[in-house]
Design a protein around this motif. Structure first.
Motif, PDB file in Angstrom:
ATOM      1  N   GLY A   1       0.813  -1.208   0.000  1.00  0.00           N
ATOM      2  CA  GLY A   1       0.000   0.000   0.000  1.00  0.00           C
ATOM      3  C   GLY A   1       0.848   1.260   0.000  1.00  0.00           C
ATOM      4  O   GLY A   1       0.554   2.225  -0.724  1.00  0.00           O
TER       5      GLY A   1
ATOM      6  N   VAL B   1       1.048   4.246  -3.000  1.00  0.00           N
ATOM      7  CA  VAL B   1       0.828   5.685  -2.854  1.00  0.00           C
ATOM      8  C   VAL B   1       2.090   6.458  -3.228  1.00  0.00           C
ATOM      9  O   VAL B   1       2.009   7.560  -3.792  1.00  0.00           O
TER      10      VAL B   1
ATOM     11  N   TYR C   1      -5.935   6.995   0.207  1.00  0.00           N
ATOM     12  CA  TYR C   1      -5.143   5.881   0.735  1.00  0.00           C
ATOM     13  C   TYR C   1      -5.153   5.875   2.256  1.00  0.00           C
ATOM     14  O   TYR C   1      -5.371   4.834   2.885  1.00  0.00           O
TER      15      TYR C   1
ATOM     16  N   ILE D   1      -7.895   2.993   2.575  1.00  0.00           N
ATOM     17  CA  ILE D   1      -7.131   1.763   2.347  1.00  0.00           C
ATOM     18  C   ILE D   1      -6.267   1.399   3.541  1.00  0.00           C
ATOM     19  O   ILE D   1      -6.263   0.255   4.003  1.00  0.00           O
ATOM     20  N   GLN D   2      -5.539   2.379   4.070  1.00  0.00           N
ATOM     21  CA  GLN D   2      -4.616   2.106   5.163  1.00  0.00           C
ATOM     22  C   GLN D   2      -5.338   1.551   6.379  1.00  0.00           C
ATOM     23  O   GLN D   2      -4.825   0.670   7.071  1.00  0.00           O
TER      24      GLN D   2
END
Length: 310
Positions: free
Chosen positions: A224, A228, A297, A301-302
């Motif tokens: 991830g 980014v 992100y 997502i994180q």
């Protein structure tokens, strides 16, 4: 008198401020101040030699005037394709190489890591000029190399055709920077506790099955972060396109990305007169696009990847 009253107070750590101050000052001078200066320029316009506040007028011109909007959307679309190539080619190859090089059975792994990482420290100008020579249909070595394996018929002047130029430059960028995701994933693989690997081996999970079922879920946070970082780097790209194709990002703006579009708008090129206010508006849009991607992100997502961390 309570125990809290007699407890000595911790001395203030002045040395932290002393050591952080130079870095904060330098970062502020070369990053924060120019950023706010750019945002300020984007809200003004040069009228009769004076800077006049126009609010969002420059952005309305950028999106409403065909002379500006056509180039902006073309550059943005090319930038998106530039990013997609890196995500679909560079990062999977980096993960694969890291998985191979982390194998204890592989000999000369340190040599391979060094050889793959060396292109990342090369200058953009050197890489762009060298690949332009390599792929040249006149004096390049690419036709001869393809001829050695019987594939010379597949050669075409990739950098000179609109439909191939951007993809070719994207793959050149992948070649140069694949070492970065490789090293980050390699470090993440080495950080996996030995107990986890031993437990998997005791359960009969080995080889590629071990990588897909055990290691890959554990390195998702690192993947991830790499994604980014790839996003930020690609939407800030400029050097490779400029060194290989020039400020016009030819042929016919087929390799034009936001960085080269910003360069022509701000500084001007050939018959185009530079407009620092419109250039600042384009730079502001680049900043907002990158900020939106990073926030997406961090907040979406994180948070879902945290459960894989030890």
């Amino acid at each position: 008198m309570t125990a809290s009253d007699t407890k000595p107070k911790k001395p203030f750590r002045w040395h932290i401020i002393v050591f952080l101050a130079p870095a904060v000052l330098v970062y502020t001078a070369i990053m924060i101040v120019p950023l706010f200066g750019t945002l300020q320029f984007s809200l003004f316009r040069n009228v009769a030699g004076d800077q006049t506040f126009v609010g969002l007028g420059n952005f309305r011109t950028l999106f409403g005037d065909p002379n500006w909007s056509k180039g902006f959307w073309n550059a943005l679309g090319n930038n998106v394709w530039f990013f997609i190539i890196h995500m679909l080619v560079q990062n999977p190859i980096g993960i694969m190489l890291a998985a191979l090089l982390s194998s204890p059975k592989l000999r000369f792994s340190s040599f391979y890591r060094t050889a793959i990482f060396i292109p990342t420290i090369l200058s953009f100008v050197i890489v762009g000029f060298a690949w332009k020579l390599i792929l040249s249909p006149i004096w390049g070595v690419a036709p001869d190399l393809l001829g050695l394996v019987g594939l010379k018929s597949l050669f075409t002047p990739w950098l000179g055709k609109e439909e191939h130029a951007l993809t070719a430059l994207s793959l050149i960028s992948v070649w140069q920077f694949v070492g970065i995701p490789m090293m980050l994933i390699y470090a993440a693989l080495l950080s996996i506790p030995d107990e986890v690997i031993e437990a998997a081996e005791c359960d009969g999970v080995t080889g590629m099955s071990q990588f897909w079922k055990i290691k890959l879920p554990l390195i998702l946070p690192a993947i991830g972060i790499i994604s980014v970082l790839t996003f930020v780097a690609n939407f800030n790209a400029f050097d490779l396109i400029y060194s290989a194709q020039g400020a016009l990002a030819g042929p016919n703006y087929s390799t034009d990305i936001l960085g080269t579009y910003l360069y022509r708008a701000f500084f001007g090129f050939q018959l185009q007169v530079g407009d620092r206010n419109m250039g600042a508006a384009i730079a502001t849009m680049m900043f907002l696009i990158i900020l939106a991607g990073v926030c997406l992100y961090l907040f979406l997502i994180q948070t879902r990847l945290r459960r894989y961390k030890f």
